[in-house]
Design an enzyme around this catalytic site. Structure first.
Site, PDB file in Angstrom:
ATOM      1  N   ASP A  14      14.036  46.452 -13.808  1.00 51.63           N
ATOM      2  CA  ASP A  14      12.946  46.679 -12.854  1.00 51.63           C
ATOM      3  C   ASP A  14      12.841  48.179 -12.584  1.00 51.63           C
ATOM      4  O   ASP A  14      13.802  48.800 -12.128  1.00 51.63           O
ATOM      5  CB  ASP A  14      13.241  45.897 -11.554  1.00 51.63           C
ATOM      6  CG  ASP A  14      12.093  45.985 -10.550  1.00 51.63           C
ATOM      7  OD1 ASP A  14      11.116  46.719 -10.804  1.00 51.63           O
ATOM      8  OD2 ASP A  14      12.195  45.326  -9.509  1.00 51.63           O
ATOM      9  N   ASP A 109       6.228  46.416 -14.741  1.00 52.13           N
ATOM     10  CA  ASP A 109       7.465  47.201 -14.629  1.00 52.13           C
ATOM     11  C   ASP A 109       8.731  46.346 -14.607  1.00 52.13           C
ATOM     12  O   ASP A 109       9.791  46.828 -14.235  1.00 52.13           O
ATOM     13  CB  ASP A 109       7.409  48.102 -13.388  1.00 52.13           C
ATOM     14  CG  ASP A 109       7.907  47.420 -12.127  1.00 52.13           C
ATOM     15  OD1 ASP A 109       7.625  46.223 -11.962  1.00 52.13           O
ATOM     16  OD2 ASP A 109       8.586  48.089 -11.343  1.00 52.13           O
ATOM     17  N   GLU A 110       8.626  45.101 -15.016  1.00 57.11           N
ATOM     18  CA  GLU A 110       9.752  44.180 -14.847  1.00 57.11           C
ATOM     19  C   GLU A 110       9.867  43.246 -16.040  1.00 57.11           C
ATOM     20  O   GLU A 110       8.857  42.730 -16.513  1.00 57.11           O
ATOM     21  CB  GLU A 110       9.429  43.307 -13.643  1.00 57.11           C
ATOM     22  CG  GLU A 110      10.494  43.205 -12.604  1.00 57.11           C
ATOM     23  CD  GLU A 110      10.007  42.251 -11.516  1.00 57.11           C
ATOM     24  OE1 GLU A 110      10.606  41.198 -11.386  1.00 57.11           O
ATOM     25  OE2 GLU A 110       9.021  42.574 -10.841  1.00 57.11           O
TER      26      GLU A 110
END
Ligand code: TTP
Ligand code: MG
Length: 357
Positions: A14, A109-110
């Site tokens: 993350d 973003d993960e």
């Protein structure tokens, strides 16, 4: 096959304050100052995210920008540059793919990675983070654990710019003290219910049978039973199945009454139809329900849905009437969307929750 192995190794990556970190990278002179990315206060915008300096003032994602500026008058506000963030996201996923093809993206973003059988997951996570820093000048946090549930909890543990490992032997001790609030899917309502039952952490939750939990929490009860023991069999899914598609608008001025809400529907439906037309036939055929979402001016959120194979204005109007009657007050945001059924087509792209305008 790593996916089926009993002793899996899952990494959850993350990025740290993703949009804000990219803005800092692009404008190094802003480093060290409280910075947020979002819509402007006079257009009733909200923060997409903010850096850790801004978080010290209590700022967070989805907070109205007006409130953020009151709490932190020195805040630097950058507007959202989504094209850039998507480009950076692709570069990050290109880095992840050097380690394994078994990647499940959760958002820009993960992601989860299944690195079973590839050696030390701790060292792989370290290496991924070093590479991201070197090539993208951004920091990421990582969680390493035998399943997705624990890996996601772990990536938050030493955030920002840190990582945390939960080995199989450490699960029992770790889970005892884990607050139920940290379980993905336990929102405010469930947390309050659990608290009323005297349950604060997963150790407390272990005293309940699956039947008791199911009685109180429905299908989520079984998951709670497993999570409370650190158990999660969900595989890392490399193909995302799209479950819904929707569009929404936050109005610059509240829609004062039901008539105005009804007048706003054709435009929303047009946009929804346009998005639907871009999907394949198989996916379009899988539409099973139409829903509308209403955020009132007191921020109460309500959704109404009905079975349907295609979004019609007639049905949308009926749903709008039903939803609006629940509070009968001015409306800040409207959304319309469809849910897809189980037989829907596989999508390679991300299923980002909502298309905001
Ligand atoms: P997150 O990973 O939830 O947040 P973050 O990366 O900003 O911060 P953290 O260090 O806690 O991980 O979300 C990733 C990006 O998604 C975030 O930078 C901005 C965007 N986002 C929104 O636009 N709206 C939201 O409500 C949230 C939660 C995120
Ligand atoms: Mg993040």
């Amino acid at each position: 096959m790593p996916q089926e192995s009993a002793n899996r190794k899952i990494i959850h990556i993350d990025m740290d304050c993703f949009f804000a970190a990219i803005e800092e990278r692009e404008h190094p002179e802003l480093r060290g100052r409280p910075l947020a990315v979002g819509g402007s206060a006079d257009r009733r915008g909200v923060l997409a995210t903010c850096n850790y300096e801004a978080r010290q003032f209590g700022l967070h994602s989805a907070m109205p920008t007006r409130t953020a500026l009151q709490r932190c008058p020195g805040l630097i506000l950058q507007s959202v540059n989504m094209a850039l963030y998507k480009q950076v996201s692709q570069a990050i996923f290109d880095i992840l793919r050097r380690y394994t093809p078994l990647i499940e993206p959760l958002s820009l973003d993960e992601a989860y990675l299944d690195v079973s059988g590839l050696g030390s997951a701790t060292l792989i996570a370290q290496d991924i983070r070093n590479t991201i820093r070197k090539e993208q000048d951004l920091t990421a946090s990582a969680g390493i654990a035998p399943n997705k549930f624990l890996a996601k909890v772990a990536s938050d543990w030493n955030k920002p710019d840190g990582q945390f490992v939960i080995t199989p032997n450490a699960i029992d001790d770790f889970i005892q003290e884990l607050p139920v609030k940290r379980i993905h899917g336990v929102g405010k309502v469930t947390a309050t219910k659990l608290q009323a039952m005297g349950i604060n952490n997963c150790g407390d939750l272990q005293a309940y049978t699956p039947e008791q939990l199911e009685e109180r929490f429905g299908r989520f009860g079984q998951q709670l039973y497993d999570y409370a023991r650190g158990i999660d069999h969900r595989p890392v899914k490399t193909h995302q199945i799209r479950k819904s598609l929707s569009v929404e608008t936050t109005y610059e001025q509240d829609l004062p009454n039901l008539d105005h809400c009804l007048e706003a529907l054709p435009d929303l439906l047009d946009r929804l139809q346009h998005r639907l037309d871009r999907l394949g036939k198989e996916q379009k055929d899988a539409v099973q329900a139409l829903f509308i979402k209403i955020k009132f001016n007191n921020f109460d959120l309500t959704t109404v849905q009905a079975p349907s194979n295609s979004p019609t204005l007639e049905l949308a109007r009926a749903l709008m009437q039903k939803g609006w009657m629940r509070e009968q007050r001015p409306v800040r945001l409207l959304g319309v969307g469809v849910h897809f059924g189980p037989g829907n087509a596989k999508q390679d792209q991300l299923d980002l929750p909502l298309d905001s305008h």
